[in-house]
Design a protein around this motif. Structure first.
Motif, PDB file in Angstrom:
ATOM      1  N   ASP A  28     127.690 -57.357 -69.985  1.00  0.00           N
ATOM      2  CA  ASP A  28     127.566 -58.794 -70.111  1.00  0.00           C
ATOM      3  C   ASP A  28     126.120 -59.141 -69.583  1.00  0.00           C
ATOM      4  O   ASP A  28     126.201 -58.995 -68.439  1.00  0.00           O
ATOM      5  N   MET A  29     125.542 -59.846 -70.601  1.00  0.00           N
ATOM      6  CA  MET A  29     124.069 -60.502 -69.819  1.00  0.00           C
ATOM      7  C   MET A  29     124.391 -61.506 -69.229  1.00  0.00           C
ATOM      8  O   MET A  29     125.228 -62.232 -69.367  1.00  0.00           O
ATOM      9  N   ASP A 126     125.360 -60.962 -76.696  1.00  0.00           N
ATOM     10  CA  ASP A 126     124.921 -60.321 -75.204  1.00  0.00           C
ATOM     11  C   ASP A 126     126.296 -59.872 -74.627  1.00  0.00           C
ATOM     12  O   ASP A 126     126.050 -59.636 -73.256  1.00  0.00           O
ATOM     13  N   LYS A 180     129.009 -61.561 -60.927  1.00  0.00           N
ATOM     14  CA  LYS A 180     128.018 -62.301 -61.665  1.00  0.00           C
ATOM     15  C   LYS A 180     127.062 -62.935 -60.924  1.00  0.00           C
ATOM     16  O   LYS A 180     127.566 -63.673 -60.005  1.00  0.00           O
TER      17      LYS A 180
HETATM   18 MG   LIG Z   1     126.962 -63.264 -70.844  1.00  0.00          MG
END
Ligand SMILES: [Mg+2]
Length: 391
Positions: A28-29, A126, A180
């Motif tokens: 996941d970007m 993404d 993240k």
């Molecule tokens: Mg993302």
């Protein structure tokens, strides 16, 4: 797996079985659209970037597609109205989404994924699942592959992503969201149950806001609370989803990584045993690559307008240069000429270690829109006539 089955041995008798033999990565970007814009315009770095049209220009309508981490500190998140975002952060920099660019970057990400596996399921521009149980680099560790992908994406695209690694899609996706940005979270089979227990119910993807409310009303706040409900209770409250929640909270999700079979780009790279040191060697190599790429495009019945030339020098600096044309690239020679023209803008101060040509933004060749076969035929016939004239 054995040891762990022992651990849950008592339950196992009545529990559905877990398949822990697969290795799944979810990539996941990080703040994707915003990060791409910041990459394109470094003066935006460390600023609250909001991907949306400014509410001033839209009469207050419109929603936020993505916000940079700086903007998120103001409470801005995707799907929020841009008017609300403006109220929270008037100094925010609003940038309208440039989906052509994001699609292009997404294609480049997928080209990186394809170095490791062809079993890729995109969820959006993404995000994607990768099944690396059998992979193209014969690497047993899914963690190492995830690290390689993070490194490649960072080095080549100057973007960061987060990765989750586990034995099924459900847990891999939860894991990528766990830390993240730039995180990597690995949940091996023996850690899965504890991980699922600890998660707030809001984090279970697929559980929408309405269901969360319902869960809270049933005193379900964590994975553990969910686990302690019977299957019947869950089905009574949530219908069909109850069955799947019952399984998922037990770490069971056998859904396959469904291949996206449509290639978005077709390319070919060569790494040289000895660095190329003359223009002539480079030109020869570009010719060979153009031929191979065009042959592959024809085979897959695809065509595209964008050519990407990749060059890695002996010092391992890697560059990708792209050029987009008005019309579809029609043959090997045209592809070669384009690659050559991109190459000609490079200086050859260092030896060349790798060259690659890729045609991206592919579309299927549809008979009506491509006059090529007819044109080719008529040209062949013309040649034939000329030839006949001469004889
Ligand atoms: Mg993302």
């Amino acid at each position: 797996m054995e040891e762990e089955d022992m651990q849950y041995g008592i339950l196992r008798f009545e529990e559905p079985k877990r398949n822990t033999s697969r290795k799944i990565i979810h990539i996941d970007m990080d703040a994707f659209y915003a990060s791409v814009e910041i990459r394109e315009n470094p003066s935006l770095k460390n600023k609250p970037v909001i991907i949306a049209r400014h509410p001033r220009e839209t009469g207050g309508r419109g929603v936020v597609a993505t916000a940079s981490y700086e903007a998120r500190k103001f409470g801005i998140h995707s799907a929020m109205s841009s008017q609300k975002a403006y109220e929270l952060c008037p100094q925010g920099i609003f940038i309208p989404a440039n989906f052509d660019l994001y699609r292009e970057v997404s294609r480049q990400m997928h080209a990186i994924f394809h170095r490791y596996t062809d079993k890729i399921q995109p969820l959006s521009l993404d995000e994607a699942y990768l099944d690396v149980t059998d992979n193209l680099i014969n690497q047993k560790s899914g963690t190492i592959i995830a690290q390689n992908i993070q490194r490649d994406i960072y080095k080549e695209l100057q973007l960061t992503c987060s990765a989750g690694v586990s034995y099924n899609k459900f847990i891999a996706k939860l894991a990528s969201d766990y830390k993240k940005p730039k995180g990597i979270t690995v949940i091996p089979p023996d850690k899965a149950q504890a991980f699922l227990f600890s998660l707030p119910i809001e984090k279970f993807h697929g559980v929408g806001a309405k269901s969360v409310e319902k869960m809270h009303a049933l005193n379900i706040f964590s994975g553990e609370d969910l686990y302690n409900k019977t299957e019947l209770e869950l089905v009574e409250s949530f219908g069909k989803m109850g069955h799947s929640l019952y399984r998922k909270v037990r770490g069971i999700d056998d859904s396959e990584v469904i291949n996206d079979r449509e290639p978005k780009s077709i390319g070919k790279e060569s790494t040289f045993l000895e660095n190329l040191t003359t223009e002539n060697e480079v030109i020869q190599s570009l010719r060979v690559l153009s031929r191979k790429v065009m042959a592959n495009l024809k085979k897959k019945e695809k065509h595209g307008k964008t050519v990407v030339l990749k060059i890695r020098y002996e010092d391992f600096q890697t560059y990708t240069r792209r050029r987009t044309f008005q019309d579809y690239i029609k043959d090997e020679d045209q592809l070669f000429q384009i690659a050559l023209s991109i190459w000609e803008e490079e200086s050859m101060d260092l030896g060349v270690r790798l060259l690659g040509i890729t045609v991206t933004s592919l579309e299927s060749v549809i008979y009506e829109t491509i006059p090529l076969p007819l044109w080719k035929k008529s040209e062949d016939e013309r040649n034939k006539i000329e030839h006949e004239d001469k004889t």
